[in-house]
Design an enzyme around this catalytic site. Structure first.
Site, PDB file in Angstrom:
ATOM      1  CB  THR A   1      -0.872   0.010   1.273  1.00  0.00           C
ATOM      2  OG1 THR A   1      -1.852  -0.998   1.168  1.00  0.00           O
ATOM      3  CG2 THR A   1      -1.554   1.360   1.483  1.00  0.00           C
TER       4      THR A   1
ATOM      5  N   GLY B   1     -10.662  -1.345   2.504  1.00  0.00           N
ATOM      6  CA  GLY B   1      -9.717  -1.297   3.618  1.00  0.00           C
ATOM      7  C   GLY B   1      -9.677   0.069   4.277  1.00  0.00           C
TER       8      GLY B   1
HETATM    9  N1  GLY Z   1      -4.055  -1.115   4.180  1.00  0.00           N
HETATM   10  C1  GLY Z   1      -4.654  -1.435   2.957  1.00  0.00           C
HETATM   11  C2  GLY Z   1      -5.751  -2.394   3.035  1.00  0.00           C
HETATM   12  O1  GLY Z   1      -5.859  -3.156   3.984  1.00  0.00           O
HETATM   13  O2  GLY Z   1      -6.539  -2.416   2.137  1.00  0.00           O
END
Ligand code: GLY
Length: 272
Positions: free
Chosen positions: A143, A173
């Site tokens: 990410t 998310g």
């Molecule tokens: N931190 C990115 C997700 O879990 O979608």
């Protein structure tokens, strides 16, 4: 190494914009666009695939002067989700658009959808196959996020992701959720998070970093305190980057890998 180089490239592009007088908002947007184009990172091109093999993208951008924000989630393939999030911010009517609504907003704003095969990589398909076959856990690295402070003291944060490999279609998310994966307030700091989004949402991690900054902690300490709380309470790991109003910045990670890079004035330095 390649992921670290992409971070250094992104920091450098942000630095150049800031040096030319651009806003922190422009700098974080550009930095994240660079990272979205890097197929090795889990955002934009090369992002993680759902269990159906589709690409659903989440992104958010926020500025800390007026707390304006824009976000998209479960967005079908568009090259730069963060640029669409910026358009959401600029329009100002709503903050977060999902799925087909997000795609409709993007098309109306002049963004052309991408062909899925332009953005779905062989590596992402192979990782999905391995996850489905339970040969590897759905551990996605990458990410992407950026935080910045400009010459006028304005702060901004941006985050973008493909989510978790093998996620159910429609799963969203923390990245596009303000206070979970992304936040900026000129009074306290700009924050972008990476890690398992379910944990970051359940513990409003970005808001916890903000509270630590409000308690007077330095950016790296604030980030680490929030990550330690995540580990103690939910046994989850991640990484956080923070820019503070006084020009200091910091990062912390409890995850084993999180390349990051920073730039101050004319210096750009990548870190492993
Ligand atoms: N931190 C990115 C997700 O879990 O979608």
């Amino acid at each position: 190494v390649a992921r670290g180089e992409a971070c250094a490239r992104a920091a450098d592009e942000g630095r150049l914009l800031l040096g030319a007088g651009a806003s922190a908002l422009d700098a974080v947007q550009r930095a994240v666009e660079v990272l979205e184009d890097e197929p090795l990172l889990n955002a934009g091109t090369g992002g993680a695939l759902t269990e159906d093999g589709t690409l659903e993208l989440d992104a958010a951008i926020m500025e800390g002067a007026q707390l304006r924000a824009g976000a998209v989630c479960a967005l079908p393939p568009f090259r730069h989700p963060i640029t669409i999030a910026r358009a959401v911010l600029e329009e100002g009517r709503h903050v977060l658009y999902a799925g087909e609504g997000a795609a409709g907003f993007a098309r109306a704003a002049g963004f052309a959808p991408a062909r899925p095969d332009e953005m779905i990589t062989q590596a992402a398909r192979a990782h999905l196959a391995n996850v489905v076959a339970r040969r590897v856990p759905p551990r996605d690295r990458g990410t992407v996020g950026a935080v910045a402070r400009d010459g006028q003291g304005r702060l901004a944060a941006a985050t973008s992701t493909g989510g978790i490999t093998g996620q159910r279609p429609g799963r969203v998310g923390d990245s596009p959720i303000l206070g979970a994966g992304t936040y900026a307030d000129d009074a306290w700091g700009a924050i972008s998070c990476t890690g398992h989004g379910e944990g970051f949402m359940r513990m409003t991690l970005a808001a916890r970093v903000l509270a630590e900054l409000q308690a007077g902690r330095a950016p790296d300490t604030a980030a680490m305190q929030a990550l330690l709380a995540l580990e103690q309470r939910l046994h989850m790991r991640g990484g956080i980057i923070v820019a503070a109003p006084d020009g200091t910045f910091g990062w912390a990670r409890t995850a084993p890998h999180m390349p990051c890079a920073w730039a101050i004035d004319d210096r750009a330095v990548g870190l492993p």
